[in-house]
Design a protein around this motif. Structure first.
Motif, PDB file in Angstrom:
ATOM      1  N   ARG A 141      14.524   3.771  -2.578  1.00 39.44           N
ATOM      2  CA  ARG A 141      13.418   3.313  -1.741  1.00 39.44           C
ATOM      3  C   ARG A 141      12.560   2.271  -2.453  1.00 39.44           C
ATOM      4  O   ARG A 141      11.971   1.402  -1.816  1.00 39.44           O
ATOM      5  CB  ARG A 141      12.545   4.489  -1.324  1.00 39.44           C
ATOM      6  N   LEU A 142      12.471   2.363  -3.774  1.00 37.21           N
ATOM      7  CA  LEU A 142      11.594   1.457  -4.517  1.00 37.21           C
ATOM      8  C   LEU A 142      12.033  -0.006  -4.421  1.00 37.21           C
ATOM      9  O   LEU A 142      11.238  -0.849  -4.019  1.00 37.21           O
ATOM     10  CB  LEU A 142      11.482   1.919  -5.971  1.00 37.21           C
ATOM     11  N   PRO A 143      13.277  -0.338  -4.760  1.00 38.72           N
ATOM     12  CA  PRO A 143      13.658  -1.750  -4.657  1.00 38.72           C
ATOM     13  C   PRO A 143      13.749  -2.235  -3.205  1.00 38.72           C
ATOM     14  O   PRO A 143      13.654  -3.438  -2.958  1.00 38.72           O
ATOM     15  CB  PRO A 143      15.016  -1.822  -5.357  1.00 38.72           C
ATOM     16  N   LEU A 144      13.905  -1.333  -2.251  1.00 41.14           N
ATOM     17  CA  LEU A 144      13.951  -1.759  -0.847  1.00 41.14           C
ATOM     18  C   LEU A 144      12.603  -2.296  -0.374  1.00 41.14           C
ATOM     19  O   LEU A 144      12.547  -3.062   0.590  1.00 41.14           O
ATOM     20  CB  LEU A 144      14.404  -0.611   0.047  1.00 41.14           C
ATOM     21  N   GLN A 145      11.530  -1.911  -1.043  1.00 40.52           N
ATOM     22  CA  GLN A 145      10.215  -2.433  -0.672  1.00 40.52           C
ATOM     23  C   GLN A 145      10.131  -3.935  -0.954  1.00 40.52           C
ATOM     24  O   GLN A 145       9.417  -4.647  -0.267  1.00 40.52           O
ATOM     25  CB  GLN A 145       9.115  -1.724  -1.461  1.00 40.52           C
ATOM     26  N   ILE A 146      10.849  -4.411  -1.949  1.00 44.72           N
ATOM     27  CA  ILE A 146      10.739  -5.816  -2.357  1.00 44.72           C
ATOM     28  C   ILE A 146      11.154  -6.768  -1.241  1.00 44.72           C
ATOM     29  O   ILE A 146      10.390  -7.682  -0.897  1.00 44.72           O
ATOM     30  CB  ILE A 146      11.489  -6.065  -3.678  1.00 44.72           C
ATOM     31  N   GLY A 206       0.787  -1.222   0.000  1.00 50.05           N
ATOM     32  CA  GLY A 206       0.000   0.000   0.000  1.00 50.05           C
ATOM     33  C   GLY A 206       0.820   1.273   0.000  1.00 50.05           C
ATOM     34  O   GLY A 206       0.379   2.292  -0.541  1.00 50.05           O
ATOM     35  N   VAL A 207       2.005   1.232   0.597  1.00 50.58           N
ATOM     36  CA  VAL A 207       2.826   2.448   0.642  1.00 50.58           C
ATOM     37  C   VAL A 207       3.729   2.586  -0.582  1.00 50.58           C
ATOM     38  O   VAL A 207       4.334   3.637  -0.780  1.00 50.58           O
ATOM     39  CB  VAL A 207       3.672   2.557   1.942  1.00 50.58           C
ATOM     40  N   TRP A 208       3.797   1.553  -1.400  1.00 49.74           N
ATOM     41  CA  TRP A 208       4.654   1.610  -2.576  1.00 49.74           C
ATOM     42  C   TRP A 208       4.298   2.779  -3.501  1.00 49.74           C
ATOM     43  O   TRP A 208       5.200   3.481  -3.998  1.00 49.74           O
ATOM     44  CB  TRP A 208       4.617   0.299  -3.336  1.00 49.74           C
ATOM     45  N   PRO A 209       3.027   3.078  -3.756  1.00 52.20           N
ATOM     46  CA  PRO A 209       2.722   4.248  -4.593  1.00 52.20           C
ATOM     47  C   PRO A 209       3.286   5.560  -4.028  1.00 52.20           C
ATOM     48  O   PRO A 209       3.675   6.446  -4.785  1.00 52.20           O
ATOM     49  CB  PRO A 209       1.190   4.271  -4.639  1.00 52.20           C
ATOM     50  N   GLY A 210       3.354   5.674  -2.706  1.00 56.65           N
ATOM     51  CA  GLY A 210       3.950   6.869  -2.109  1.00 56.65           C
ATOM     52  C   GLY A 210       5.431   6.975  -2.425  1.00 56.65           C
ATOM     53  O   GLY A 210       5.952   8.071  -2.673  1.00 56.65           O
ATOM     54  N   ASN A 211       6.112   5.838  -2.435  1.00 58.82           N
ATOM     55  CA  ASN A 211       7.528   5.845  -2.796  1.00 58.82           C
ATOM     56  C   ASN A 211       7.721   6.166  -4.277  1.00 58.82           C
ATOM     57  O   ASN A 211       8.675   6.846  -4.652  1.00 58.82           O
ATOM     58  CB  ASN A 211       8.170   4.505  -2.437  1.00 58.82           C
ATOM     59  N   ARG A 224      15.561  17.031  -8.570  1.00 60.74           N
ATOM     60  CA  ARG A 224      16.413  17.429  -7.444  1.00 60.74           C
ATOM     61  C   ARG A 224      17.850  16.991  -7.720  1.00 60.74           C
ATOM     62  O   ARG A 224      18.128  16.254  -8.668  1.00 60.74           O
ATOM     63  CB  ARG A 224      15.892  16.804  -6.156  1.00 60.74           C
ATOM     64  N   PRO A 225      18.775  17.397  -6.848  1.00 63.35           N
ATOM     65  CA  PRO A 225      20.164  16.949  -7.022  1.00 63.35           C
ATOM     66  C   PRO A 225      20.252  15.417  -7.042  1.00 63.35           C
ATOM     67  O   PRO A 225      19.409  14.718  -6.479  1.00 63.35           O
ATOM     68  CB  PRO A 225      20.878  17.527  -5.797  1.00 63.35           C
ATOM     69  N   MET A 226      21.291  14.933  -7.700  1.00 63.39           N
ATOM     70  CA  MET A 226      21.441  13.497  -7.924  1.00 63.39           C
ATOM     71  C   MET A 226      21.378  12.681  -6.635  1.00 63.39           C
ATOM     72  O   MET A 226      20.780  11.600  -6.606  1.00 63.39           O
ATOM     73  CB  MET A 226      22.746  13.207  -8.678  1.00 63.39           C
ATOM     74  N   ASP A 227      21.976  13.164  -5.545  1.00 59.07           N
ATOM     75  CA  ASP A 227      21.947  12.388  -4.304  1.00 59.07           C
ATOM     76  C   ASP A 227      20.511  12.194  -3.811  1.00 59.07           C
ATOM     77  O   ASP A 227      20.146  11.120  -3.344  1.00 59.07           O
ATOM     78  CB  ASP A 227      22.825  13.027  -3.223  1.00 59.07           C
ATOM     79  N   LYS A 228      19.669  13.208  -3.950  1.00 58.50           N
ATOM     80  CA  LYS A 228      18.256  13.097  -3.552  1.00 58.50           C
ATOM     81  C   LYS A 228      17.517  12.134  -4.480  1.00 58.50           C
ATOM     82  O   LYS A 228      16.689  11.337  -4.040  1.00 58.50           O
ATOM     83  CB  LYS A 228      17.574  14.467  -3.586  1.00 58.50           C
TER      84      LYS A 228
END
Length: 130
Positions: free
Chosen positions: A112-117, A86-91, A101-105
Motif C-alpha cells: 500500500r505504501l508505494p501505491l500512494q506515490i 494525509g492518509v499515508w500515515p495510516g498506511n 502477521r503472515p507474510m501475505d498480509k
C-alpha cells in the motif's frame, strides 16, 4: 495550445474521472463500514478513530465532487493531493501493525505504501493540467 498540453489535459481529465469515482466508492465505504478504517488511525490524533474514519469518508466524497465537476477539477487535484498525503500515515501504521502477521498480509500492508506515490503524482497532474 500545443498538442503536448492538450494531451496532458486529456490525461488529467481521465485521471480526474477515475480518481473521482474511486474516491466516491471509498468515501461511501468509510461511512457505511467505518470499522476497518478505524484501525488505520494513528493513536496520536485527537478525537476518536471513528470520528477520523467518518471524517475521512466525507473528505473523500467532497474531493470526489471537486474532481468530477470540470469547474472545480483543479481544486479537486489539490484536495486529492492533500488527502493522499494525509492518509499515508495510516498506511504506515497498517504496515507497522501487521509486521508480525503472515507474510501475505505483510506484503499487502507494505504494498500500500508505494501505491500512494502514483496516486499523489496523478493528483498533482490533475491540479496542474485540469
Amino acid at each position: 495550445m500545443t498538442n503536448n498540453l492538450m494531451q496532458k489535459r486529456k490525461g488529467a481529465h481521465k485521471s480526474a474521472l477515475f480518481t473521482g469515482l474511486a474516491l466516491t466508492g471509498m468515501g461511501v465505504l468509510h461511512l457505511v463500514q467505518p470499522r476497518p478504517f478505524e484501525r488505520l488511525i494513528p493513536e496520536q490524533l485527537p478525537g476518536t478513530a471513528r470520528q477520523w474514519a467518518i471524517g475521512s469518508g466525507y473528505a473523500e466524497l467532497a474531493t470526489a465532487g471537486l474532481l468530477l465537476v470540470p469547474a472545480t477539477r483543479k481544486l479537486g487535484g489539490v484536495a486529492a493531493t492533500a488527502l493522499f498525503l494525509g492518509v499515508w500515515p495510516g498506511n504506515m501504521k497498517m504496515a507497522w501493525d501487521w509486521r508480525h502477521r503472515p507474510m501475505d498480509k505483510q506484503l499487502i500492508s507494505l504494498g500500500r505504501l508505494p501505491l500512494q506515490i502514483p496516486m499523489i503524482a496523478s493528483a498533482v497532474k490533475i491540479a496542474k493540467y485540469a
